[in-house]
Design a protein around this motif. Structure first.
Motif, mmCIF file in Angstrom:
data_model
loop_
_atom_site.group_PDB
_atom_site.id
_atom_site.type_symbol
_atom_site.label_atom_id
_atom_site.label_comp_id
_atom_site.label_asym_id
_atom_site.label_seq_id
_atom_site.Cartn_x
_atom_site.Cartn_y
_atom_site.Cartn_z
ATOM 1 N N LYS A 249 -14.171 6.589 7.510
ATOM 2 C CA LYS A 249 -15.078 5.487 7.138
ATOM 3 C C LYS A 249 -14.902 5.132 5.663
ATOM 4 C CE LYS A 249 -18.562 6.262 10.709
ATOM 5 N NZ LYS A 249 -17.671 7.089 11.548
ATOM 6 N N LYS A 250 -13.638 4.954 5.298
ATOM 7 C CA LYS A 250 -13.290 4.660 3.909
ATOM 8 C C LYS A 250 -12.378 3.438 3.889
ATOM 9 C CE LYS A 250 -11.612 7.066 -0.236
ATOM 10 N NZ LYS A 250 -12.856 7.415 -0.905
ATOM 11 N N SER A 251 -12.581 2.590 2.922
ATOM 12 C CA SER A 251 -11.744 1.400 2.798
ATOM 13 C C SER A 251 -10.610 1.649 1.816
ATOM 14 C CB SER A 251 -12.577 0.220 2.293
ATOM 15 O OG SER A 251 -11.738 -0.869 1.931
ATOM 16 N N PRO A 252 -9.390 1.200 2.144
ATOM 17 C CA PRO A 252 -8.301 1.344 1.164
ATOM 18 C C PRO A 252 -8.583 0.599 -0.135
ATOM 19 C CG PRO A 252 -7.651 -0.068 3.010
ATOM 20 C CD PRO A 252 -8.942 0.572 3.391
ATOM 21 N N ASP A 253 -9.462 -0.392 -0.072
ATOM 22 C CA ASP A 253 -9.800 -1.152 -1.276
ATOM 23 C C ASP A 253 -10.524 -0.304 -2.315
ATOM 24 O OD1 ASP A 253 -8.745 -3.240 0.129
ATOM 25 O OD2 ASP A 253 -10.637 -4.307 0.426
ATOM 26 N N SER A 254 -11.049 0.861 -1.907
ATOM 27 C CA SER A 254 -11.790 1.720 -2.836
ATOM 28 C C SER A 254 -10.883 2.618 -3.665
ATOM 29 C CB SER A 254 -12.789 2.589 -2.063
ATOM 30 O OG SER A 254 -12.114 3.526 -1.232
ATOM 31 N N LEU A 255 -9.585 2.654 -3.344
ATOM 32 C CA LEU A 255 -8.670 3.533 -4.069
ATOM 33 C C LEU A 255 -8.211 2.891 -5.373
ATOM 34 C CD1 LEU A 255 -8.742 4.970 -1.324
ATOM 35 C CD2 LEU A 255 -6.321 5.518 -1.653
ATOM 36 N N MET A 256 -7.818 3.720 -6.317
ATOM 37 C CA MET A 256 -7.394 3.229 -7.630
ATOM 38 C C MET A 256 -6.247 2.236 -7.536
ATOM 39 S SD MET A 256 -7.575 6.411 -10.306
ATOM 40 C CE MET A 256 -6.517 7.504 -9.352
ATOM 41 N N CYS A 257 -5.276 2.527 -6.630
ATOM 42 C CA CYS A 257 -4.089 1.671 -6.581
ATOM 43 C C CYS A 257 -4.363 0.318 -5.946
ATOM 44 C CB CYS A 257 -2.927 2.378 -5.883
ATOM 45 S SG CYS A 257 -3.335 3.096 -4.289
ATOM 46 N N ALA A 258 -5.590 0.089 -5.443
ATOM 47 C CA ALA A 258 -5.962 -1.235 -4.962
ATOM 48 C C ALA A 258 -6.359 -2.160 -6.103
ATOM 49 C CB ALA A 258 -7.115 -1.134 -3.968
ATOM 50 N N SER A 259 -6.634 -1.579 -7.265
ATOM 51 C CA SER A 259 -7.137 -2.409 -8.360
ATOM 52 C C SER A 259 -6.567 -2.049 -9.730
ATOM 53 C CB SER A 259 -8.662 -2.317 -8.425
ATOM 54 O OG SER A 259 -9.075 -0.975 -8.649
ATOM 55 N N SER A 260 -5.631 -1.104 -9.794
ATOM 56 C CA SER A 260 -5.115 -0.703 -11.108
ATOM 57 C C SER A 260 -3.616 -0.441 -11.071
ATOM 58 C CB SER A 260 -5.848 0.538 -11.623
ATOM 59 O OG SER A 260 -5.531 1.668 -10.837
ATOM 60 N N ARG A 261 -3.028 -0.504 -12.240
ATOM 61 C CA ARG A 261 -1.628 -0.137 -12.458
ATOM 62 C C ARG A 261 -1.540 0.550 -13.825
ATOM 63 N NH1 ARG A 261 -1.455 -0.859 -7.781
ATOM 64 N NH2 ARG A 261 -0.085 -2.232 -6.559
ATOM 65 N N MET A 262 -0.406 1.211 -14.118
ATOM 66 C CA MET A 262 -0.250 1.893 -15.402
ATOM 67 C C MET A 262 1.109 1.596 -16.016
ATOM 68 S SD MET A 262 -0.701 5.903 -16.551
ATOM 69 C CE MET A 262 0.828 6.568 -15.880
ATOM 70 N N LEU A 263 1.109 1.380 -17.323
ATOM 71 C CA LEU A 263 2.336 1.193 -18.083
ATOM 72 C C LEU A 263 2.781 2.525 -18.672
ATOM 73 C CD1 LEU A 263 1.507 -1.997 -20.184
ATOM 74 C CD2 LEU A 263 2.492 -1.869 -17.889
ATOM 75 N N VAL A 264 4.079 2.811 -18.555
ATOM 76 C CA VAL A 264 4.667 3.955 -19.239
ATOM 77 C C VAL A 264 5.979 3.509 -19.865
ATOM 78 C CG1 VAL A 264 3.679 5.575 -17.556
ATOM 79 C CG2 VAL A 264 6.053 4.816 -17.289
ATOM 80 N N LYS A 265 6.394 4.220 -20.900
ATOM 81 C CA LYS A 265 7.721 4.019 -21.448
ATOM 82 C C LYS A 265 8.439 5.356 -21.416
ATOM 83 C CE LYS A 265 10.475 2.235 -25.251
ATOM 84 N NZ LYS A 265 10.487 1.758 -26.662
ATOM 85 N N ARG A 266 9.441 5.455 -20.564
ATOM 86 C CA ARG A 266 10.167 6.715 -20.433
ATOM 87 C C ARG A 266 11.063 6.937 -21.648
ATOM 88 N NH1 ARG A 266 8.482 8.117 -15.666
ATOM 89 N NH2 ARG A 266 8.274 6.596 -13.973
ATOM 90 N N ARG A 267 11.225 8.186 -22.007
ATOM 91 C CA ARG A 267 12.082 8.517 -23.144
ATOM 92 C C ARG A 267 13.472 7.911 -22.938
ATOM 93 N NH1 ARG A 267 12.077 14.439 -23.490
ATOM 94 N NH2 ARG A 267 13.448 14.257 -21.691
ATOM 95 N N GLY A 268 13.938 7.145 -23.912
ATOM 96 C CA GLY A 268 15.250 6.519 -23.844
ATOM 97 C C GLY A 268 15.273 5.175 -23.158
ATOM 98 N N ALA A 269 14.171 4.743 -22.547
ATOM 99 C CA ALA A 269 14.125 3.458 -21.851
ATOM 100 C C ALA A 269 14.039 2.315 -22.860
ATOM 101 C CB ALA A 269 12.955 3.402 -20.895
#
Length: 319
Positions: A249-269
Motif C-alpha cells: 500500500k505504497k506509491s512509487p511517487d513517495s520515493l526519493m527518486c520520484a522527485s529528486s536527483r543528485m549531482l556528482v563530479k567524479r575524480r578526473g571527470a
C-alpha cells in the motif's frame, strides 16, 4: 541463568539485484518515474574532516573519489531549472563535509538568490565554523530559506563518538548550539534504532537533549529530527516488484527518486553527472546523464538500498 546470543542477519542472496528488469525469481522489477524534480542534491565532494565507522559513501580525509563541485559547475544546472520551469523548491548540499568545499558559500548564495530553499547536511564541526562569517551573512540576506541539518547519530556522546570519533559529539553539539543561538533554521539527523533503543525512545532522548541545551527543535517532528534506518547492502532484503506497491500500500511517487536527483563530479571527470539517488554515488547503473533533462527517465529499483532504505524503511532525505 543462560542467555542466547543474538543471531546475525542473513547475508544478501548473490542472485538478487543483478538484472534491472527482473528479480532473481523472474518477477518484473519495480521502477520509479520522475513525477517532477522538486529537490536537486549536490554532492560537494567525498572529502570529510573525520572518518565514520559506517559512512555509506565512505567519506574520509583521504577519499576524493567525488571531487569538489564548483559554483561555476553548478550554475548551468540552476540555469536549466529556470529555463525549463522545473518545479525545484530545494537544493540540498551533502558530502563528505560540504563546508570543506570553499565554493559552498557562493553556491548557497546563487541558489538562495534565485528563490530556492537551501539545505546543508553538516557535522557542524570545525569546517562549518570556519565559514561563520559567510553563514551569518547568508542568514541576514535569506533567513529561514537556509536550513542546516546537523548529524548527531545519537543523543548521547558515548554512542555518537563510537560511530564518529572520540570528542566529536561535544564539538558537533557546540556547533549546533552556535547555529541555534544565531537564529539559523536547524534540523538534526540521527539513526532510528542506534543502540537498539527503538525510535520512540530515541526521540525522547533527543527531546531531553534539545531541552537541556535550549535548542528549538521539536523531536517529535519527523522533518526537524530525521531518524534514518540502518543501511547494510550485504544483509538480505526482499527485491521490490511491481506487485509490491499494492501489497505494501505504497506509491512509487513517495520515493526519493520520484522527485529528486543528485549531482556528482567524479575524480578526473570533465564535468558533473546526474545520478538517481544520494545513496548510490558509485553504482554506474544509477548515473543518468549530464543534464537534468537527460536524467528525467525512470529508475529501476535494482539495489538493496532501494528496498531497505526507501521502500521498506520509508526514509527520505528531504522534506
Amino acid at each position: 541463568m543462560s542467555s542466547i546470543a543474538p543471531t546475525a542477519p542473513p547475508p544478501l542472496d548473490p542472485a538478487k539485484f543483478r538484472d534491472p528488469l527482473v528479480t532473481a525469481r523472474g518477477e518484473v522489477r519495480a521502477t520509479v518515474a520522475l513525477t517532477g524534480l522538486r529537490t536537486l542534491w549536490v554532492n560537494t565532494g567525498t572529502l570529510c574532516n573525520i572518518t565514520c565507522r559506517n559512512c555509506y559513501i565512505e567519506s574520509s580525509p583521504r577519499n576524493d573519489a567525488l571531487a569538489y563541485i564548483t559554483a561555476a559547475e553548478l550554475r548551468p544546472f540552476l540555469d536549466e531549472i529556470g529555463q525549463d520551469g522545473l518545479p525545484v523548491g530545494e537544493i540540498g548540499f551533502t558530502g563528505g563535509e560540504p563546508f570543506l568545499n570553499r565554493d559552498l558559500p557562493a553556491m548557497l548564495e546563487d541558489v538562495l538568490a534565485r528563490g530556492h530553499r537551501a539545505l546543508v547536511l553538516t557535522n557542524a564541526m570545525r569546517p562549518m565554523r570556519n565559514h561563520a562569517a559567510a553563514l551569518l551573512a547568508l542568514r541576514d540576506r535569506h533567513g529561514d530559506a537556509l536550513t542546516l541539518r546537523v548529524s548527531l547519530d545519537h543523543h548521547s556522546a558515548v554512542l555518537h563518538d563510537l560511530e564518529r570519533q572520540e570528542g566529536s559529539f561535544a564539538i558537533a553539539l557546540d556547533g549546533l548550539r552556535w547555529l541555534a543561538q544565531g537564529g539559523f533554521r536547524v534540523h538534526v539527523a540521527g539513526r532510528a534504532d542506534f543502540g537498539g533503543q527503538g525510535e520512540a525512545a530515541m526521540r525522547d532522548g533527543y527531546a531531553a537533549l534539545f531541552a537541556a541545551e535550549d535548542i528549538p527543535i521539536d523531536a517529535a517532528d519527523p522533518v526537524a529530527l530525521m531518524l534514518f534506518p540502518e543501511m547494510d547492502a550485504a544483509v538480505d532484503v526482499p527485491e521490490i516488484t511491481t506487485a509490491c506497491w499494492g501489497i505494501l500500500k505504497k506509491s512509487p511517487d513517495s520515493l526519493m527518486c520520484a522527485s529528486s536527483r543528485m549531482l556528482v563530479k567524479r575524480r578526473g571527470a570533465a564535468a558533473p553527472a546526474v545520478l538517481a539517488c544520494t545513496l548510490l554515488p558509485y553504482d554506474a547503473q544509477f548515473e543518468l546523464g549530464g543534464t537534468l533533462a537527460e536524467a528525467s527517465r525512470p529508475v529501476a529499483l535494482n539495489h538493496p538500498h532501494c528496498a531497505r532504505f526507501c521502500v521498506l524503511g520509508g526514509a527520505a532525505c528531504s522534506r
